[in-house]
Scaffold this active site. Structure first.
Site, PDB file in Angstrom:
ATOM      1  N   GLY A 148      -1.032   0.995  -4.943  1.00  0.00           N
ATOM      2  CA  GLY A 148      -2.299   0.364  -4.608  1.00  0.00           C
ATOM      3  C   GLY A 148      -3.436   1.037  -5.332  1.00  0.00           C
ATOM      4  O   GLY A 148      -3.535   2.261  -5.321  1.00  0.00           O
ATOM      5  N   ASN A 167       1.138   0.541   5.956  1.00  0.00           N
ATOM      6  CA  ASN A 167       1.538  -0.184   4.756  1.00  0.00           C
ATOM      7  C   ASN A 167       2.292  -1.420   5.214  1.00  0.00           C
ATOM      8  O   ASN A 167       3.265  -1.304   5.956  1.00  0.00           O
ATOM      9  CB  ASN A 167       2.444   0.707   3.904  1.00  0.00           C
ATOM     10  N   GLY A 168       1.849  -2.580   4.782  1.00  0.00           N
ATOM     11  CA  GLY A 168       2.530  -3.814   5.173  1.00  0.00           C
ATOM     12  C   GLY A 168       1.530  -4.926   5.387  1.00  0.00           C
ATOM     13  O   GLY A 168       0.471  -4.949   4.743  1.00  0.00           O
ATOM     14  N   TYR A 223      10.511  -3.771  -7.942  1.00  0.00           N
ATOM     15  CA  TYR A 223       9.215  -3.578  -8.584  1.00  0.00           C
ATOM     16  C   TYR A 223       8.370  -2.443  -8.015  1.00  0.00           C
ATOM     17  O   TYR A 223       7.821  -1.646  -8.766  1.00  0.00           O
ATOM     18  CB  TYR A 223       8.410  -4.884  -8.507  1.00  0.00           C
ATOM     19  N   CYS A 236       0.852  -1.176   0.000  1.00  0.00           N
ATOM     20  CA  CYS A 236       0.000   0.000   0.000  1.00  0.00           C
ATOM     21  C   CYS A 236       0.888   1.226   0.000  1.00  0.00           C
ATOM     22  O   CYS A 236       2.107   1.123   0.096  1.00  0.00           O
ATOM     23  CB  CYS A 236      -0.853   0.040   1.260  1.00  0.00           C
TER      24      CYS A 236
HETATM   25  P1  AMP Z   1       2.873 -13.082 -13.504  1.00  0.00           P
HETATM   26  O1  AMP Z   1       2.171 -12.567 -14.720  1.00  0.00           O
HETATM   27  O2  AMP Z   1       1.932 -13.732 -12.521  1.00  0.00           O
HETATM   28  O3  AMP Z   1       4.060 -13.939 -13.794  1.00  0.00           O
HETATM   29  O4  AMP Z   1       3.423 -11.821 -12.694  1.00  0.00           O
HETATM   30  C1  AMP Z   1       4.504 -11.095 -13.146  1.00  0.00           C
HETATM   31  C2  AMP Z   1       4.065  -9.737 -13.604  1.00  0.00           C
HETATM   32  O5  AMP Z   1       3.291  -9.076 -12.601  1.00  0.00           O
HETATM   33  C3  AMP Z   1       5.263  -8.859 -13.855  1.00  0.00           C
HETATM   34  O6  AMP Z   1       5.020  -8.185 -15.078  1.00  0.00           O
HETATM   35  C4  AMP Z   1       5.318  -7.886 -12.705  1.00  0.00           C
HETATM   36  O7  AMP Z   1       5.591  -6.590 -13.157  1.00  0.00           O
HETATM   37  C5  AMP Z   1       3.955  -7.960 -12.053  1.00  0.00           C
HETATM   38  N1  AMP Z   1       4.061  -8.249 -10.616  1.00  0.00           N
HETATM   39  C6  AMP Z   1       4.941  -9.035  -9.993  1.00  0.00           C
HETATM   40  N2  AMP Z   1       4.701  -9.107  -8.678  1.00  0.00           N
HETATM   41  C7  AMP Z   1       3.632  -8.344  -8.457  1.00  0.00           C
HETATM   42  C8  AMP Z   1       2.891  -8.036  -7.295  1.00  0.00           C
HETATM   43  N3  AMP Z   1       3.182  -8.545  -6.109  1.00  0.00           N
HETATM   44  N4  AMP Z   1       1.832  -7.235  -7.430  1.00  0.00           N
HETATM   45  C9  AMP Z   1       1.492  -6.746  -8.628  1.00  0.00           C
HETATM   46  N5  AMP Z   1       2.158  -6.998  -9.765  1.00  0.00           N
HETATM   47  C10 AMP Z   1       3.215  -7.803  -9.691  1.00  0.00           C
END
Ligand code: AMP
Length: 477
Positions: A28, A100-101, A255, A2
């Protein structure tokens, strides 16, 4: 994950809170909320992004020189308006809070708050647990004339009772403004200030980009376990209340945080470039020879361009992202995730056609994005596709606020790299090495739990399973 922002100003806090939340919107997008204090708490929250909840207008109801704001990414609990933050409680003093957490010992805490403190937790939002714990601890102090010492004691007692990651902001009505982190400092929390015609204003936020937009001077990051209390005379007090092994979440750099933010004195963009150099070394050792390197927009730009530069291979923009699509990752089921991914990214045919393409993303979790992209790139004529992940393989569940708590959904927890490449339809899959990442952060103790299984807090298998069950249940609602 968040985003939080807090303003202790002299004028109207509301416009600054909205601007701050907008700067943190990437953290978020499920819900947004603001509470201000003007002799009493004024609170508004709802599902959706900041501009839809607050409509871009002035809000005369949310008046007052201080306030807290929150953008929610739900990793725990149902995505209902009821679970949106801030939360407020009327006794002692009146306390409003955002965090946040993720609280890890939620079951035990819920029980102890009821049995020992006679407080009923009514939602599945974990800030309620932190708020009631702090309120219960403050309640034991001399309320007629509470001292700074007693505030810090209450924070320390809260930190001993609440396990997990929590970067927290609170307003204690007519007593002061409080910011604190968990003893490990897992999530970021930063402090800024601005001199106004009426004196010093203070701001707290999850990322430094917030201060840039609001015209605040960045002061510093909170240290693990630290509390900062600003009293009604605007005197700033700080104390490390409960500190354990510092464990800053490395995924913030990979990320979550935006490229222009500075966390722990390091610019996120610069960290991604440093990581890209290691990634290039690993890639070079595979012997693969791509014609071009492209990124999955937008978080992978610095990984891809940095890796290309190091390898001496051209970096190209080979994919276009539709900025109006929401996040695929957070959709509750695979079908809707795939639908969003399909509408979100499009290859530029002229760039990839006939080329051996190394495509770099920040991470591979379930493989939804990568599998779809390989198909798209090949459909656009790419001769070969090598999928590169700037994160090491996610093999363990995250319990600190990243939505990675369902083990069977995590590709690398269940398959070998060649099986993952086969599933994606890629010629190769290359991951950042965990030891390289650890080497880069020798001087900043980080949490690598989702890659290594080494959790900074106490986390048993039964707890991991309980968190997973809770997540599966709330997603099915
Ligand atoms: P996936 O499509 O399930 O393999 O997730 C990887 C993609 O989702 C990547 O393009 C990341 O930028 C994004 N991503 C990875 N981890 C998260 C996260 N915890 N929350 C939201 N987006 C994520």
């Amino acid at each position: 994950m968040c985003g939080v922002v807090g303003i202790l100003g002299h004028h109207d806090a509301f416009p600054e809170l909205v601007a701050g939340l907008t700067a943190l919107q990437h953290r978020g997008q499920d819900a947004a909320g603001i509470v201000t204090f003007d002799g009493g708490f004024k609170l508004r929250k709802g599902l959706g992004q900041v501009n839809s909840v607050f409509n871009g207008n002035r809000d005369d109801f949310l008046s007052g020189p201080m306030g807290l704001g929150h953008v929610r990414y739900s990793t725990h609990g149902a995505n209902e308006a009821l679970d949106a933050q801030p939360f407020a409680v009327n006794y002692p003093f009146g306390i409003a809070m955002v965090h946040n957490g993720n609280v890890v010992n939620f079951q035990q805490l819920r029980r102890s708050l009821y049995q020992e403190n006679h407080r009923l937790v009514q939602t599945t939002c974990d800030v309620e647990l932190i708020l009631y714990t702090l309120a219960s601890e403050l309640e034991t102090k001399n309320l007629a004339d509470i001292s700074v010492e007693e505030i810090f004691e209450s924070v320390a007692a809260t930190q001993r009772r609440v396990d997990g990651a929590y970067s927290t902001l609170a307003i204690i009505a007519n007593v002061g403004f409080l910011a604190f982190t968990d003893p490990y400092g897992i999530r970021p929390l930063l402090m800024g200030r601005k001199l106004t015609d009426r004196g010093m204003s203070y701001a707290f936020a999850s990322e430094s980009n917030c201060f840039d937009y609001l015209g605040y001077e960045f002061l510093r990051d909170l240290r693990p376990g630290e509390a900062i209390f600003i009293d009604t005379q605007r005197r700033v007090h700080s104390r490390i209340c409960e500190a354990r092994k510092p464990s800053f979440c490395v995924f913030e750099y990979i990320y979550f945080a935006l490229e222009d933010s500075i966390l722990k004195g390091r610019t996120v963009a610069g960290e991604r470039v440093r990581m890209s150099r290691k990634l290039a070394q690993t890639f070079r050792n595979t012997g693969l020879e791509p014609d071009i390197v492209i990124d999955v927009p937008s978080s992978a730009y610095f990984f891809a361009s940095g890796m290309a530069e190091e390898l001496g291979i051209p970096y190209r923009r080979g994919l276009v992202k539709n900025p109006h699509m929401g996040r695929s990752f957070l959709k509750p089921d695979q079908e809707s995730r795939e639908r969003v991914v399909q509408q979100k990214l499009n290859p530029i045919k002229g760039v990839v056609e006939g080329k051996k393409v190394a495509v770099v993303d920040d991470s591979i979790v379930r493989g939804t994005t990568s599998r779809h992209l390989v198909k798209l790139l090949k459909g656009a004529g790419a001769a070969e596709v090598y999928f590169v992940s700037a994160s090491p393989p996610f093999r363990y569940r995250c319990v600190y606020g990243i939505d990675m708590s369902i083990k069977r959904e995590m590709l690398a927890a269940n398959y070998e790299v060649h099986e993952i490449a086969h599933y994606m339809g890629a010629e190769a899959v290359v991951y950042q090495k965990l030891e390289d990442l650890k080497e880069l952060y020798q001087d900043l103790p980080c949490c690598f739990a989702c890659f290594s299984g080494e959790y900074p807090t106490h986390v048993s298998n039964s707890l991991l399973d309980a968190i997973e069950r809770e997540r599966v249940y709330s997603k099915s609602k």
